[in-house]
Write an enzyme that holds these catalytic residues in place. Structure first.
Site, mmCIF file in Angstrom:
data_model
loop_
_atom_site.group_PDB
_atom_site.id
_atom_site.type_symbol
_atom_site.label_atom_id
_atom_site.label_comp_id
_atom_site.label_asym_id
_atom_site.label_seq_id
_atom_site.Cartn_x
_atom_site.Cartn_y
_atom_site.Cartn_z
ATOM 1 N N LYS A 79 -4.157 -23.732 9.081
ATOM 2 C CA LYS A 79 -3.188 -22.632 9.174
ATOM 3 C C LYS A 79 -2.116 -22.832 8.108
ATOM 4 O O LYS A 79 -1.665 -23.963 7.877
ATOM 5 C CB LYS A 79 -2.569 -22.625 10.566
ATOM 6 C CG LYS A 79 -1.717 -21.392 10.887
ATOM 7 C CD LYS A 79 -1.194 -21.464 12.329
ATOM 8 C CE LYS A 79 -0.396 -20.226 12.708
ATOM 9 N NZ LYS A 79 0.090 -20.302 14.106
ATOM 10 N N SER A 154 -0.786 -16.113 16.591
ATOM 11 C CA SER A 154 -0.583 -15.973 15.163
ATOM 12 C C SER A 154 -1.577 -16.779 14.315
ATOM 13 O O SER A 154 -1.673 -16.559 13.106
ATOM 14 C CB SER A 154 0.831 -16.446 14.804
ATOM 15 O OG SER A 154 0.960 -17.820 15.091
ATOM 16 N N SER A 178 -0.398 -19.038 20.333
ATOM 17 C CA SER A 178 -0.880 -18.710 18.991
ATOM 18 C C SER A 178 -2.210 -19.342 18.612
ATOM 19 O O SER A 178 -2.824 -18.932 17.641
ATOM 20 C CB SER A 178 0.168 -19.083 17.945
ATOM 21 O OG SER A 178 1.170 -18.101 17.922
#
Lengths: 483, 90, 478
Positions: A79, A154, A178
């Site tokens: 990420k 996310s 997330s």
């Protein structure tokens, strides 16, 4: 050999050792695949130019019969809010588009030490603020099951890339769901460990007291493999604790019968399609001989307000540092008055980030502190007490990971409050620091549905062991059609 | 009720140079969210203490030096004679 | 007419005794470094970094809190003080505060100094910001600012007093005592530039409070306060209202100046730093700090009186300056004559280095050390040299660093003032310099020639005044 990209991390690691194929071939196939399909998915922000070179180096080690790490060759996507030395780390924010961190996050150094390969950096909502991966400066990530649908967030890039087999496993971060939300929306496994199990050093902070780095994979076993690499005490993170190695076996920790508790409020708040699926999973557990009951969590009414108060308050402070002086993009400060320079620079944050920073400032104002922030912290305590009581006679709490099915990109985007409400099931684990996992459990038509399992704090091993059982009994494993 | 003046103040505290258009848009959304957060007001929790992570002194870092000498010229272009260049103060 | 003056002070003291910064492993000593060379990802606020609290800084702050009679809580916390400023790498400062029962390292203390005392409101441990340099030298005119983060993140202890001081001299006395305590604890070298800074607040007759900032050294505090008292009194005498404001001390012009129009009221949005766990300060920890703490000035003074039989006054003077007290004890260890040594230090050495300048002048800058003074005292005690000779010797060795014993030959006794000896020398000279004696009656400058000869004969030991008058007498008799 074909379709090396479809292998699990466990398979890659054992087969490269046997010399079935080279890591170079496997990484090359992944890179080809990213090239071929990522235009449709947009999971990657940056592909690591050095991945092939690193692959060759580890191949050489294997050829020379040198010792290699437990993750040798495994391609990990990361990420883009986790710092990678000399690889740009953008947080999907204009303010960091050119930022190359001067250091590796602890999780990254640990992966490298174990001979994993960082294949690239993955899309997210700007600074991890969102549940859909639509709010980043590089645009949205598309759901591999249907590109018109959101991927969740996310850590949307982390889930989509694993679902689409653009990488074998990935790292995400979970502040209020997330990791688990996109895992659920993409039909992959996503794990948020107990707070303090994994070092946050190098994770670009959104809300320090809530978030954890965790793995996303296609199997629970791969999750275990990743956790063994990344978890444990780190002198660079004062909130970490020592951690034993996790066992792969799904029976080792189950010396007594496992008791499941289905969280009533979270079932009732879900789309009926989802509740029905959860109940049928419970039936499968029953027929496998497990006991379960419905339990109630009263403090849930306040958990979401508590979560958003704390997350936004911490964010408003964490994001204050982006003033473009020590790092940032090219914008000469000469001639500007400093306040106006700061304000001009910071207006490059996206809408969602700006709103959260302002609300975060609001709840911390001296006149409002005890009304919002302090109250929110107290609700954390209450929720914790309530859950702790449940864990005296329940081992695993079960709920849908998400109360809704994946929805179309842009749907409801003008009603942010409605968007916030879909985090209701996931924020609980972050507020009290307990481990939680989302496991693919079914589909409605082509849209994935995940189920969330939670255990008491520090019971990560139990949760992973039970997850393996659950995966076998009630889980589903499919590949997206177009792949 | 959250006034537009208050949102302006929050923007100043956050050093965000909002256009009038943005201000109007954010005002509506921020007001809705703050209204939702106001539900925290409906319960009294005077006898509840927040929970904190605690450590004893010896668990914190020892006073040892490790020189890193991070080169800021690699992360910013605003460098002059080794200093970071910042805007004027008035 | 003078009204009732109330002064409170806030002192920032750098923990220069630490090797590393408060939250990272960079050197604590940032002085003499090129700009931005003593920095790391943490102290430049790079995204993804977290503060790593230095446990020695906790020890030091607890020592200060104990020395100032503060209450130390069983748990302390760190807070974020949120405000934007270009010298702050994170745009918040990690400091201490008191909210919801989680407070700072010390509160409610009291420090006695002489017959006075001041109450200490609070002590907190915090990080220092970076340093701003105004290109062109002036904040108002420079087109941009330069930032050096070498100092950013070094450990500071802030000490806040109640407004208990009635005049500037009392503040000065308090600061002297505080300096001595900090030096004795070994936590802060107060002589380093910028290692101690002092802000003050002042009100007259319970009027509005005026803050004075930017006072660079303790010595300047007294001047700044005196200026401000006179300014405020002058305003009141003309019935002009005193405004509640912040004023800056202008070190060049020696005046306080109004700071630029106050921006709106600051709201620092304090909240607990989530990346630093609450610090447990349990009894056993505090006991171990208490037990390993260096001797404090008050105790040392008492010991000086008891152990060395010095007067209270002399002990106090020595202890006001820790270096002097250490110097004294080192000298006494070499040669045990405490009173003689103390005398040399208090009456001679101190006047040499100028007591009023102890802020800046360090004993370590001198060419002489305890060995010199010990030897000097020994020579005097053994009557090897007179006190008078010893004083001349001290003046010389302060410049040269020679050992007194090496100089005994040159300063081997006091001046010859004995008229018999001098007369004998003069007679000898007159015998050998007859021509000059005859010339002397017509040419007075020859008298100096004769005096020179007498001095040479006595190896310079003849007292010139006495010798001269004896020569004159003898010439007149001739």
């Amino acid at each position: 050999m074909n379709e090396l990209w479809s292998l699990s991390a466990q398979q890659v690691s054992s087969r490269v050792r046997n010399g079935d194929f080279t890591i170079e071939d496997y990484v090359f196939q992944l890179l080809e695949r990213i090239n071929a399909i990522d235009d449709k998915i947009k999971a990657f922000i940056t592909v690591n130019d050095d991945a092939l070179e690193t692959a060759r180096k580890i191949d050489t080690k294997i050829k020379r019969q040198e010792t290699i790490g437990p993750l040798a060759g495994v391609a990990v996507g990361v990420k883009d809010n986790i710092c990678t030395k000399n690889i740009r780390t953008t947080c999907a924010s204009k303010l960091l588009h050119e930022y190359k961190p001067p250091f590796d996050a602890t999780v990254i150094s640990r992966l490298k030490e174990r001979d994993a390969i960082i294949i690239g950096k993955l899309n997210l909502d700007e600074f991890a603020m969102g549940s859909t991966t639509e709010f980043g400066s590089f645009g949205p990530t598309h759901n591999p099951w249907d590109p018109n649908y959101v991927v969740g967030g996310s850590s949307g890039g982390s889930a989509a890339s694993v679902a689409a087999s653009e990488c074998t496993v990935s790292l995400g971060s979970d502040t209020g769901g997330s990791i688990r939300c996109p895992a659920s929306f993409c039909s992959v496994v996503g794990f948020k460990p107990t707070y303090g199990s994994v070092s946050r050093y190098g994770l670009i902070s959104y809300s320090n007291s809530l978030e954890q780095i965790g793995p996303i994979a296609r199997t629970v076993s791969d999750i275990v493999m990743m956790m063994n690499a990344i978890s444990g005490h780190d002198e660079n993170d004062n909130t970490t604790h020592f951690q034993k190695m996790y066992e792969f076996s799904d029976a080792s920790d189950l010396k007594k019968p496992v008791r499941f508790g289905l969280v009533k409020e979270l079932i009732e708040g879900s789309d009926p399609v989802i509740s029905r699926l959860v109940y049928s999973s419970m039936d499968l557990l029953s027929s496998a001989g497990f006991k379960w009951e419905e339990i109630s969590l009263n403090s849930i009414d306040y958990s979401l307000a508590s979560y958003y108060t704390i997350a936004m308050a911490e964010a408003s402070s964490n994001l204050a540092r982006y003033d473009n002086l020590r790092y940032g993009f090219d914008c000469q400060p000469e001639g500007y008055e400093w306040n106006s320079y700061f304000s001009t620079i910071r207006n490059n944050f996206g809408d969602e980030v700006k709103k959260r920073i302002m609300i975060g400032s609001h709840v911390l104002l001296s006149g409002y502190y005890s009304k919002y922030y302090l109250k929110a912290q107290k609700i954390r305590s209450i929720l914790r007490q309530e859950v702790k009581k449940l864990f005296k006679y329940i081992d695993i709490l079960i709920s849908p990971t998400m109360p809704v099915l994946p929805f179309r990109l842009g749907e409801g985007i003008d009603n942010p409050m409605k968007r916030y409400l879909i985090d209701a099931n996931t924020v609980i684990a972050n507020l009290i620091g307990i481990p939680a996992i989302s496991i693919p459990t079914g589909f409605n038509d082509k849209l994935p549905i995940g189920v969330q399992l939670m255990a008491d704090e520090m019971q990560d091993q139990l949760l992973l062991s039970v997850s393996k059982i659950y995966e076998r009994i009630a889980g589903v494993r499919r590949k997206p059609d177009f792949i | 009720m959250v006034s537009i003046e208050h949102v302006k103040h929050l923007a100043w505290l956050s050093r965000l140079d909002l256009s009038n258009e943005e201000l109007v848009k954010y005002h509506i959304e921020i007001e809705k969210i703050i209204e939702y957060l106001d539900r925290l007001d409906s319960i009294t929790l005077s006898d509840v203490e927040p929970r904190y992570y605690k450590k004893s002194v010896s668990e914190f870092r020892n006073d040892q030096v490790l020189e890193t000498r991070t080169d800021l010229s690699k992360t910013t272009k605003n460098i002059k004679d080794g200093y970071v260049k910042a805007p004027k103060m008035r | 007419m003078t009204g009732i003056v109330r002064i409170g002070v806030e002192i920032h003291c750098q923990l220069t005794g630490l090797n590393s910064k408060l939250f990272c492993k960079c050197r604590g000593d940032y002085r003499n470094d090129l700009p931005n060379r003593n920095v790391c990802p943490i102290c430049t606020g790079q995204p993804g970094t977290m503060p790593l609290l230095n446990n020695k800084a906790i020890d030091y702050s607890c020592m200060i809190a104990l020395a100032l009679g503060c209450t130390i809580p069983s748990e302390m916390g760190f807070y974020r003080k949120n405000y934007f400023y270009p010298d702050l790498p994170k745009n918040y400062q990690i400091t201490q505060y008191d909210s919801g029962g989680i407070g700072s390292v010390g509160s409610n203390g009291k420090l006695e100094f002489g017959k006075e005392y001041a109450r200490i409101r609070r002590i907190q441990l915090e990080e220092d910001p970076g340093r701003l340099i105004y290109e062109g030298g002036d904040m108002d005119t420079s087109f941009y600012t330069l930032v050096d983060y070498n100092r950013a993140g070094t450990a500071l202890v802030e000490i806040v007093t109640e407004p208990d001081f009635k005049d500037a001299a009392t503040v000065r006395a308090f600061l002297n005592k505080l300096t001595s305590i900090l030096e004795h604890l070994g936590v802060c070298n107060t002589k380093l530039e910028g290692s101690v800074r002092c802000d003050a607040n002042i009100s007259i007759d319970n009027g509005k409070r005026v803050e004075i900032k930017n006072v660079g050294s303790f010595r300047e505090v007294e001047k700044a306060l005196n200026f401000e008292i006179i300014r405020q009194e002058s305003l009141s005498s003309r019935n002009i209202e005193i405004k509640s404001e912040t004023r800056h001390w202008d070190n060049e012009r020696k005046v306080t100046k109004q700071s630029r129009a106050k921006e709106e009221e600051q709201d620092y949005k304090y909240f607990l730093e989530p990346d630093i766990p609450i610090v447990l300060l349990d009894k056993s920890y505090l006991n171990s700090i208490q037990q390993t703490m260096p001797e404090l000035p008050d105790k040392r003074r008492t010991r000086f009186v008891e152990e060395y039989h010095l007067s209270d006054h002399v002990s106090q003077v020595l202890i006001n300056n820790k270096e002097m007290a250490d110097f004294f004890e080192s000298a006494v260890r070499i040669y045990s004559s405490p009173k003689e040594i103390a005398n040399w230090l208090v009456s001679d050495l101190m006047s040499y280095i100028g007591v009023s300048k102890t802020d800046e002048t360090s004993l370590t800058d001198l060419k002489i050390g305890p060995r010199h003074i010990a030897e000097l005292a020994k020579l005097v005690d053994e009557n090897s040299i007179s006190r008078h000779t010893a004083k001349s010797m001290l003046n010389r060795i302060l410049r040269t660093g020679e050992m007194p014993s090496q100089l005994v030959g040159q300063f081997d006794s006091s001046k010859i003032i004995d008229e018999k000896i001098l007369t004998k020398a003069i007679e000898d000279t007159f015998d050998s310099e007859r021509a000059a004696v005859i010339d002397a009656s017509s040419n007075p400058s020859v008298i100096n020639f004769l005096l020179g000869k007498v001095l040479k004969l006595t190896k310079g030991r003849a007292d010139p005044q006495i010798a001269l008058s004896l020569i004159m007498d003898k010439l007149n008799k001739n």
